[in-house]
Design a protein around this motif. Sequence first.
Motif, PDB file in Angstrom:
ATOM      1  N   UNK A 183      -2.498   4.519  -3.129  1.00 43.13           N
ATOM      2  CA  UNK A 183      -3.613   3.763  -2.564  1.00 43.13           C
ATOM      3  C   UNK A 183      -4.350   4.514  -1.462  1.00 43.13           C
ATOM      4  N   UNK A 184      -3.596   5.265  -0.656  1.00 50.75           N
ATOM      5  CA  UNK A 184      -4.182   5.818   0.564  1.00 50.75           C
ATOM      6  C   UNK A 184      -3.553   7.170   0.882  1.00 50.75           C
ATOM      7  N   UNK A 220       3.075   0.925  11.050  1.00 48.24           N
ATOM      8  CA  UNK A 220       4.042  -0.147  11.285  1.00 48.24           C
ATOM      9  C   UNK A 220       3.456  -1.190  12.236  1.00 48.24           C
ATOM     10  N   UNK A 221       2.666  -0.717  13.202  1.00 47.14           N
ATOM     11  CA  UNK A 221       2.000  -1.648  14.104  1.00 47.14           C
ATOM     12  C   UNK A 221       1.019  -2.539  13.371  1.00 47.14           C
ATOM     13  N   UNK A 222       0.309  -1.970  12.392  1.00 48.86           N
ATOM     14  CA  UNK A 222      -0.605  -2.782  11.582  1.00 48.86           C
ATOM     15  C   UNK A 222       0.188  -3.796  10.769  1.00 48.86           C
ATOM     16  N   UNK A 223       1.342  -3.376  10.236  1.00 46.10           N
ATOM     17  CA  UNK A 223       2.211  -4.317   9.513  1.00 46.10           C
ATOM     18  C   UNK A 223       2.519  -5.536  10.374  1.00 46.10           C
ATOM     19  N   UNK A 224       2.879  -5.272  11.627  1.00 47.56           N
ATOM     20  CA  UNK A 224       3.318  -6.362  12.511  1.00 47.56           C
ATOM     21  C   UNK A 224       2.167  -7.268  12.928  1.00 47.56           C
ATOM     22  N   UNK A 225       0.990  -6.693  13.127  1.00 45.92           N
ATOM     23  CA  UNK A 225      -0.105  -7.486  13.676  1.00 45.92           C
ATOM     24  C   UNK A 225      -0.958  -8.168  12.614  1.00 45.92           C
ATOM     25  N   UNK A 245       1.619  -4.119   3.696  1.00 45.40           N
ATOM     26  CA  UNK A 245       2.940  -3.517   3.837  1.00 45.40           C
ATOM     27  C   UNK A 245       2.833  -2.087   3.322  1.00 45.40           C
ATOM     28  N   UNK A 246       3.029  -1.121   4.217  1.00 42.96           N
ATOM     29  CA  UNK A 246       2.823   0.278   3.875  1.00 42.96           C
ATOM     30  C   UNK A 246       4.141   0.946   3.496  1.00 42.96           C
ATOM     31  N   UNK A 251       0.846  -1.188   0.000  1.00 42.97           N
ATOM     32  CA  UNK A 251       0.000   0.000   0.000  1.00 42.97           C
ATOM     33  C   UNK A 251       0.885   1.243   0.000  1.00 42.97           C
ATOM     34  N   UNK A 252       0.788   2.037  -1.063  1.00 46.46           N
ATOM     35  CA  UNK A 252       1.510   3.310  -1.128  1.00 46.46           C
ATOM     36  C   UNK A 252       0.670   4.396  -0.464  1.00 46.46           C
TER      37      UNK A 252
END
Length: 226
Positions: free
Chosen positions: A62-63, A26-31, A36-37, A6-7
Amino acid sequence: METNNINVLMVDDHKMTLVGYSSALEGINRTSNIYQFTVTHSTTIDAALRELNEWFNYRLLHLVFLDIQLPKDSNNQYQSGEDLGIVIRKKFPQTKIIIITTFDNNLLIQNLLESINPEGLIIKSDLVPENFMDAVLDVLEDPPYYSKTVIKFLRKQHGFNYHLDRLDRLIIYYISAGKQTKDLPNYVPLSLPGIERRKKRLKEIFEVEDGNDIHLITRAREEGFL
């Protein structure tokens, strides 16, 4: 499980705010292990326009996280983040926009919903780490996401004509029929986390402060949804 890249463009004139939002992603990436942002920061309208016209002219955007309380650009063409949001919506119609603002007056909320129609609209005073994650995932998977102040405005503006779509109604129906949340993916075409986020949003809409499913069903009956 496949990872979705996700860009992201974040626009806010406070650098520490941008750092905080990036840390939350980054927390969303880990959980989640689903997204992948890749994040780009802009602290001015001019910088954001450069990114949009150069970097994102060749890459999918994307966002967008957008603060509307931005100083005007150097050419006085854009007076605020709202003007920038209108440009982004027009140039990148498939891009999802999350507006996070300190302003909570009803006129501004209505203007933003009409002029930009963002997939997410959050009043900063409503924002905590838990609902930040909910907001991002809802916007990516099941938009829109409105924070509680926005929901209250919509309820006041339209009585209780807040739109509940088919999935919302299915969730309410099966809970009223005695189905447990963990079993709802067997009846509703959403993942369990997606259903839990919808339930949380429904409880905000119906003002169920204690989070009790029975009270949610009671309120839904009172408002004529069952």
